[in-house]
Design a protein around this motif. Structure first.
Motif, PDB file in Angstrom:
ATOM      1  N   ASP A  44       0.834  -1.208   0.000  1.00  0.00           N
ATOM      2  CA  ASP A  44       0.000   0.000   0.000  1.00  0.00           C
ATOM      3  C   ASP A  44       0.869   1.259   0.000  1.00  0.00           C
ATOM      4  O   ASP A  44       0.556   2.254  -0.666  1.00  0.00           O
ATOM      5  N   LYS A  71      -6.083   6.585   0.120  1.00  0.00           N
ATOM      6  CA  LYS A  71      -5.534   6.681   1.478  1.00  0.00           C
ATOM      7  C   LYS A  71      -6.611   6.403   2.520  1.00  0.00           C
ATOM      8  O   LYS A  71      -6.348   5.751   3.536  1.00  0.00           O
ATOM      9  N   ILE A  74      -7.149   2.746   2.721  1.00  0.00           N
ATOM     10  CA  ILE A  74      -5.992   2.122   3.385  1.00  0.00           C
ATOM     11  C   ILE A  74      -6.091   2.314   4.896  1.00  0.00           C
ATOM     12  O   ILE A  74      -5.922   1.360   5.671  1.00  0.00           O
ATOM     13  N   ASN A  75      -6.370   3.534   5.319  1.00  0.00           N
ATOM     14  CA  ASN A  75      -6.442   3.832   6.750  1.00  0.00           C
ATOM     15  C   ASN A  75      -7.574   3.084   7.447  1.00  0.00           C
ATOM     16  O   ASN A  75      -7.485   2.769   8.639  1.00  0.00           O
ATOM     17  N   ASP A  77      -8.745   0.159   6.309  1.00  0.00           N
ATOM     18  CA  ASP A  77      -8.663  -1.251   5.927  1.00  0.00           C
ATOM     19  C   ASP A  77      -9.927  -1.668   5.173  1.00  0.00           C
ATOM     20  O   ASP A  77     -10.551  -2.690   5.478  1.00  0.00           O
ATOM     21  N   ASP A  79     -12.375  -1.457   1.248  1.00  0.00           N
ATOM     22  CA  ASP A  79     -12.365  -1.460  -0.211  1.00  0.00           C
ATOM     23  C   ASP A  79     -13.703  -0.879  -0.671  1.00  0.00           C
ATOM     24  O   ASP A  79     -14.648  -1.610  -0.950  1.00  0.00           O
ATOM     25  N   TYR A 119      -4.901  -1.435  -5.971  1.00  0.00           N
ATOM     26  CA  TYR A 119      -5.285  -1.496  -4.558  1.00  0.00           C
ATOM     27  C   TYR A 119      -6.253  -2.650  -4.310  1.00  0.00           C
ATOM     28  O   TYR A 119      -6.101  -3.410  -3.342  1.00  0.00           O
ATOM     29  N   TYR A 123      -5.764  -5.941  -1.928  1.00  0.00           N
ATOM     30  CA  TYR A 123      -6.795  -6.235  -0.918  1.00  0.00           C
ATOM     31  C   TYR A 123      -7.318  -7.660  -1.092  1.00  0.00           C
ATOM     32  O   TYR A 123      -7.490  -8.397  -0.121  1.00  0.00           O
TER      33      TYR A 123
END
Length: 254
Positions: A44, A71, A74-75, A77, A79, A119, A123
């Motif tokens: 990531d 971002k 990602i922060n 967790d 999708d 991404y 995931y």
């Protein structure tokens, strides 16, 4: 007494907040499972670096806030990003995102599809939405291998893909003088010694016509591929590298 202690432990594990639960689970994780989590975090991080580098050279190919949304996922967790040209909600729709990103047709903000597709692939291959892993052996080696192969395709395709007019879809390996030259060609300027000598990076002697290609993008993809290789070996799978013909065939099959 043992029964009471067991009962209290069960209540503790069941009543923890999600953050506490992650901590408790991590205590029981094997070293391999911890490494797998670190691999995904690293991917990531590299993805965000790739996004920043691509946007600097290909601003028209990206929407303004795409890195912000990535971002945020990602922060958290999560999708959650869904782009308009992809109708499927299937967990493997990242393949369609990547296919669109390299379509020779005119695609608005094609770069968004590339970053979001990668991404989503990270995931999916690290099974981020499933239960907390207690062992590296709980990861699916087939998913990791498939993602590793597709990442090889992306690393190859991003260097050569062109639109129907013969323009590169993404500027990566080209030197800065080559990027400026392409822009000035589009404005209608004709090739001449005067034009070459007026190019910013040639004029300032920061680059020359003999300068080697920009290898920073290739180096970044090499790092991402290395992470997948380590992940595959952690789960007991030997990474499979692909030749050019195999890369071409796999891209057509996406």
């Amino acid at each position: 007494m043992r029964v009471i202690l067991a009962f209290v432990l069960i209540l503790f594990l069941g009543g923890c907040s999600s953050k506490e639960n992650n901590f408790v689970s991590s205590v029981f994780q094997t070293n391999g499972a911890g490494l797998m989590k670190e691999y995904r975090v690293t991917l990531d991080k590299f993805l965000l670096q790739l996004g920043k580098k691509l946007i600097l050279r290909n601003q028209e190919a990206f929407s303004r806030d795409i890195l912000f949304y990535i971002k945020n996922d990602i922060n958290n967790d999560a999708d959650t990003i869904n782009l308009p040209l992809v109708s499927s909600a299937d967990e493997t729709n990242f393949k369609e995102y990547i296919k669109i990103a390299f379509s020779p047709k005119k695609i608005k903000h094609r770069g968004d599809y590339l970053l979001v597709g990668l991404y989503k692939m990270f995931y999916w291959s690290f099974e981020a939405k499933s239960f907390h892993k207690l062992s590296a052996l709980q990861y699916d080696g087939n998913k990791l291998q498939e993602a590793y192969e597709i990442l090889q395709v992306v690393a190859w395709k991003i260097k050569i893909a062109k639109d129907r007019r013969g323009n590169y879809l993404y500027l990566t390996w080209q030197n800065n003088w080559q990027v400026e030259l392409q822009k000035r060609f589009k404005r209608g300027e004709k090739l001449s010694a005067k034009l070459i000598n007026s190019l910013k990076y040639i004029k300032n002697k920061k680059e020359s016509l003999l300068s080697s290609s920009n290898l920073s993008f290739e180096a970044l993809f090499a790092k991402m591929l290395f992470v997948y290789e380590r992940a595959l070996k952690t789960v007991g799978v030997e990474p499979k590298s692909l030749g050019t013909d195999a890369l071409r065939t796999l891209f057509l099959m996406l």
